[in-house]
Design a protein around this motif. Structure first.
Motif, short mmCIF file in Angstrom:
data_model
loop_
_atom_site.label_atom_id
_atom_site.label_comp_id
_atom_site.label_asym_id
_atom_site.label_seq_id
_atom_site.Cartn_x
_atom_site.Cartn_y
_atom_site.Cartn_z
N VAL A 44 0.87 -1.17 0.00
CA VAL A 44 0.00 0.00 0.00
C VAL A 44 0.91 1.23 0.00
N MET A 45 0.61 2.20 -0.84
CA MET A 45 1.47 3.39 -0.95
C MET A 45 0.67 4.65 -0.70
N GLY A 46 1.25 5.79 -0.99
CA GLY A 46 0.57 7.05 -0.74
C GLY A 46 -0.75 7.16 -1.48
N THR A 47 -0.71 6.90 -2.79
CA THR A 47 -1.94 6.95 -3.61
C THR A 47 -2.15 5.67 -4.40
N LEU A 109 -3.43 2.96 8.84
CA LEU A 109 -2.08 2.61 9.29
C LEU A 109 -1.95 1.11 9.49
N ASP A 110 -3.00 0.49 10.05
CA ASP A 110 -2.96 -0.95 10.28
C ASP A 110 -2.89 -1.74 8.97
N VAL A 111 -3.65 -1.29 7.98
CA VAL A 111 -3.61 -1.96 6.68
C VAL A 111 -2.22 -1.81 6.06
N PHE A 112 -1.69 -0.60 6.08
CA PHE A 112 -0.35 -0.33 5.54
C PHE A 112 0.69 -1.25 6.17
N CYS A 113 0.66 -1.35 7.49
CA CYS A 113 1.65 -2.15 8.22
C CYS A 113 1.44 -3.65 8.05
N ASN A 114 0.19 -4.06 8.02
CA ASN A 114 -0.11 -5.49 7.88
C ASN A 114 0.33 -6.02 6.53
N VAL A 115 0.06 -5.27 5.47
CA VAL A 115 0.48 -5.68 4.13
C VAL A 115 2.01 -5.78 4.07
N LEU A 116 2.70 -4.79 4.62
CA LEU A 116 4.16 -4.81 4.63
C LEU A 116 4.70 -5.99 5.41
N ALA A 117 4.14 -6.23 6.59
CA ALA A 117 4.60 -7.35 7.43
C ALA A 117 4.42 -8.68 6.71
N LYS A 118 3.30 -8.86 6.04
CA LYS A 118 3.05 -10.11 5.32
C LYS A 118 4.04 -10.31 4.18
N LYS A 119 4.36 -9.25 3.47
CA LYS A 119 5.32 -9.34 2.38
C LYS A 119 6.71 -9.68 2.90
N LEU A 120 7.11 -9.04 4.00
CA LEU A 120 8.43 -9.30 4.58
C LEU A 120 8.52 -10.73 5.11
#
Length: 206
Positions: A44-47, A109-120
């Motif tokens: 998920v990014m800025g836009t 914020l939770d969606v942003f972080c959750n997607v990143l955590a899953k990818k990592l």
């Protein structure tokens, strides 16, 4: 900076800003990235929406009559942090709103972080281990809130946030933000302009 063996290392890199991507670096070489054919895929990014069901094109066309160009524009320019929060694409604005109790901002914020955590986590499985996780880019370097949220989601890999160090690391500072004995997470200040200059020089030299 960590004294790792360049030819025997497994590093995750999260470059977070208005554009965002993550990369798996094994033995000094990039072996995977969250980006696909275009930068739209992945986080998920800025836009930008990041990963999304491909059938969204058919759905939006049939349900709302949007054209291919309109849907592409929405996914690239009106989604991500901006679309989820319905307030801004600037993470700082959303963090401030979440701190004041705005539930939609907190969800964003939770969606942003959750997607990143899953990818990592997926990259960790691919490489077999994690020697270090690096945060960089405007958000990665300056948002202690995002870093803490992501690392807590990745606690299964042994990350333990050092609250004080994490809070104090911003505005160009680099360093480890996890407790001694835990899996290493750190902030490294990016310098994209320098890398562009070096690449340009190398191309001209040839």
């Amino acid at each position: 900076m960590l004294g790792l063996d360049y030819d025997n290392s497994a590093i995750l890199v999260a470059h977070l800003g208005n554009g965002a991507s993550a990369c798996a670096v094994k033995n000094g070489k990039s072996v995977d990235t969250t980006m696909g054919l275009t930068p739209l895929e992945g986080l998920v990014m800025g836009t930008r929406s990041g990963d999304i069901d491909p059938n969204v094109f058919s759905f939006l066309n049939k349900q709302l009559g949007y054209s291919l160009d309109e849907i592409t524009d929405i996914l690239n320019k009106k989604s991500g942090l901006l679309g989820l929060s319905e307030m801004d694409n600037d993470c700082r604005v959303i963090e401030d709103a979440a701190a004041q109790g705005n539930e939609r901002a907190q969800l964003t914020l939770d969606v942003f972080c959750n997607v990143l955590a899953k990818k990592l986590a997926g990259f960790a499985a691919e490489m077999g281990r994690i020697d270090a996780l690096v945060f960089t880019g405007g958000i990665g370097e300056n948002s202690s809130v995002i870093r803490k949220n992501v690392l807590e989601r990745l606690s299964i890999f042994g990350f333990e946030v050092d609250e004080k160090t994490n809070e104090e690391t911003f505005r160009g500072k680099s360093g480890v933000i996890t407790k001694p004995g835990s899996t290493v997470a750190m902030v490294v200040a990016t310098n994209e302009e320098l890398m562009i200059a070096r690449d340009t020089e190398a191309l001209i030299a040839h």
